[in-house]
Scaffold this motif. Structure first.
Motif, mmCIF file in Angstrom:
data_model
loop_
_atom_site.group_PDB
_atom_site.id
_atom_site.type_symbol
_atom_site.label_atom_id
_atom_site.label_comp_id
_atom_site.label_asym_id
_atom_site.label_seq_id
_atom_site.Cartn_x
_atom_site.Cartn_y
_atom_site.Cartn_z
ATOM 1 N N PRO A 231 0.817 -1.216 0.000
ATOM 2 C CA PRO A 231 0.000 0.000 0.000
ATOM 3 C C PRO A 231 0.848 1.263 0.000
ATOM 4 O O PRO A 231 1.801 1.395 0.773
ATOM 5 C CB PRO A 231 -0.800 -0.121 1.299
ATOM 6 C CG PRO A 231 0.076 -0.912 2.207
ATOM 7 C CD PRO A 231 0.865 -1.849 1.325
ATOM 8 N N GLY A 232 0.502 2.174 -0.883
ATOM 9 C CA GLY A 232 1.170 3.459 -0.939
ATOM 10 C C GLY A 232 0.148 4.573 -0.937
ATOM 11 O O GLY A 232 -1.006 4.373 -1.321
ATOM 12 N N VAL A 233 0.566 5.747 -0.508
ATOM 13 C CA VAL A 233 -0.324 6.906 -0.500
ATOM 14 C C VAL A 233 0.341 8.035 -1.273
ATOM 15 O O VAL A 233 1.544 8.278 -1.133
ATOM 16 C CB VAL A 233 -0.662 7.344 0.935
ATOM 17 C CG1 VAL A 233 0.585 7.683 1.735
ATOM 18 C CG2 VAL A 233 -1.633 8.520 0.926
ATOM 19 N N ALA A 234 -0.430 8.688 -2.126
ATOM 20 C CA ALA A 234 0.074 9.781 -2.955
ATOM 21 C C ALA A 234 -0.583 11.088 -2.545
ATOM 22 O O ALA A 234 -1.686 11.094 -1.990
ATOM 23 C CB ALA A 234 -0.203 9.507 -4.434
ATOM 24 N N LEU A 235 0.111 12.191 -2.816
ATOM 25 C CA LEU A 235 -0.485 13.491 -2.565
ATOM 26 C C LEU A 235 -0.151 14.447 -3.689
ATOM 27 O O LEU A 235 0.923 14.386 -4.288
ATOM 28 C CB LEU A 235 -0.021 14.062 -1.231
ATOM 29 C CG LEU A 235 1.430 14.490 -1.060
ATOM 30 C CD1 LEU A 235 1.525 15.505 0.071
ATOM 31 C CD2 LEU A 235 2.324 13.308 -0.725
ATOM 32 N N MET A 236 -1.114 15.315 -3.989
ATOM 33 C CA MET A 236 -0.969 16.316 -5.035
ATOM 34 C C MET A 236 -0.050 17.438 -4.550
ATOM 35 O O MET A 236 0.174 17.599 -3.334
ATOM 36 C CB MET A 236 -2.341 16.879 -5.385
ATOM 37 C CG MET A 236 -3.336 15.842 -5.865
ATOM 38 S SD MET A 236 -3.149 15.477 -7.609
ATOM 39 C CE MET A 236 -4.058 16.845 -8.310
ATOM 40 N N PRO A 237 0.484 18.253 -5.470
ATOM 41 C CA PRO A 237 1.414 19.322 -5.077
ATOM 42 C C PRO A 237 0.849 20.287 -4.043
ATOM 43 O O PRO A 237 1.587 20.779 -3.197
ATOM 44 C CB PRO A 237 1.695 20.028 -6.409
ATOM 45 C CG PRO A 237 1.508 18.984 -7.433
ATOM 46 C CD PRO A 237 0.380 18.131 -6.944
ATOM 47 N N ALA B 283 0.605 2.788 5.681
ATOM 48 C CA ALA B 283 0.996 2.744 4.279
ATOM 49 C C ALA B 283 2.512 2.551 4.239
ATOM 50 O O ALA B 283 3.217 3.008 5.136
ATOM 51 C CB ALA B 283 0.600 4.029 3.569
ATOM 52 N N GLU B 284 3.011 1.895 3.212
ATOM 53 C CA GLU B 284 4.430 1.527 3.182
ATOM 54 C C GLU B 284 5.233 2.355 2.192
ATOM 55 O O GLU B 284 6.439 2.151 2.043
ATOM 56 C CB GLU B 284 4.554 0.039 2.845
ATOM 57 C CG GLU B 284 3.897 -0.856 3.885
ATOM 58 C CD GLU B 284 3.925 -2.323 3.498
ATOM 59 O OE1 GLU B 284 4.605 -2.679 2.522
ATOM 60 O OE2 GLU B 284 3.240 -3.126 4.182
ATOM 61 N N MET B 285 4.583 3.272 1.524
ATOM 62 C CA MET B 285 5.267 4.122 0.557
ATOM 63 C C MET B 285 4.499 5.420 0.396
ATOM 64 O O MET B 285 3.274 5.434 0.511
ATOM 65 C CB MET B 285 5.380 3.395 -0.794
ATOM 66 C CG MET B 285 6.193 4.129 -1.860
ATOM 67 S SD MET B 285 5.234 5.328 -2.812
ATOM 68 C CE MET B 285 4.182 4.268 -3.799
ATOM 69 N N VAL B 286 5.209 6.504 0.139
ATOM 70 C CA VAL B 286 4.581 7.791 -0.162
ATOM 71 C C VAL B 286 5.043 8.244 -1.534
ATOM 72 O O VAL B 286 6.240 8.199 -1.845
ATOM 73 C CB VAL B 286 4.929 8.863 0.886
ATOM 74 C CG1 VAL B 286 4.394 10.228 0.452
ATOM 75 C CG2 VAL B 286 4.349 8.488 2.237
ATOM 76 N N LEU B 287 4.088 8.638 -2.360
ATOM 77 C CA LEU B 287 4.376 9.170 -3.690
ATOM 78 C C LEU B 287 4.110 10.664 -3.667
ATOM 79 O O LEU B 287 2.975 11.102 -3.458
ATOM 80 C CB LEU B 287 3.494 8.494 -4.740
ATOM 81 C CG LEU B 287 3.491 9.103 -6.142
ATOM 82 C CD1 LEU B 287 4.889 9.131 -6.742
ATOM 83 C CD2 LEU B 287 2.536 8.335 -7.052
#
Length: 202
Positions: free
Chosen positions: A89-95, A112-116
């Protein structure tokens, strides 16, 4: 792509559609999975990521990255479902999203194990990458965190991203718009230089 002489370890599939429906899905993962053991990372810009966990898991996805902006109410359930299907599981965030919004997803019992970190607005390739304080803040707070950076990364910008703390680079236009050259993506942990552990082709 499988024949390119790159030190790449994965492909990033970008599902962009901030509405309930999605025009592409699991078959995009299922097809290459038959021919490669590469890490297949799925970045879902959808309003209902939970609906895609099971089909992408069955298709052979390796990673499932959802956006914090649309998962504030159900991220704990979502992370558990992703893990139960054998995906990372990864989580992303917009600028424009405050970096603090991902902290609860990283400080919990089942994180979560990764951040994008998106450095440009999605889909707007060609824009110059700006140094992101978010990347540095995340690396300082979570030294062992897997962190991807996506947003027009190429020979002139990749070092800045790696220096800020990214250990995975997502490449699109720089990979497909120019002849592949592995030297652009190789760094050494000497004299202040950084090693980029993974290169994702998007």
């Amino acid at each position: 792509m499988m024949n390119w002489d790159w030190n790449s370890e994965g492909w990033c599939f970008f599902f962009r559609h901030f509405v309930p429906n999605i025009t592409i899905g699991a078959p995009v993962i299922q097809s290459p999975r038959k021919h490669t053991k590469a890490y297949l990372d799925c970045h879902l810009m959808v309003t209902n990521p939970v609906d895609h966990v099971e089909p992408l898991g069955k298709a052979g996805a390796s990673g499932f990255t959802f956006h914090v902006e649309v998962s504030k109410d159900n991220w704990q359930e979502l992370v558990q479902q992703i893990k139960s299907k054998g995906m990372k599981p990864g989580v992303a965030l917009m600028p424009g999203t405050p970096i603090e919004e991902v902290y609860p997803l990283l400080d919990c019992e089942s994180p979560a194990e990764m951040v994008l970190v998106m450095t440009v607005e999605p889909g707007l390739g060609g824009a110059e990458i700006h140094a992101r304080n978010d990347v540095r803040a995340l690396r300082k707070k979570y030294p062992s965190l897997d962190m991807e950076v996506d947003g027009d990364l190429g020979p002139s910008t990749i070092y800045a991203a790696a220096s800020a703390g990214a250990d995975c680079i997502v490449a699109a236009s720089s990979a497909f718009g120019t002849p592949p050259c592995s030297s652009h993506f190789t760094f050494e942990k000497e004299c202040g230089r950084i090693t980029v552990n993974h290169l994702m082709l998007k």
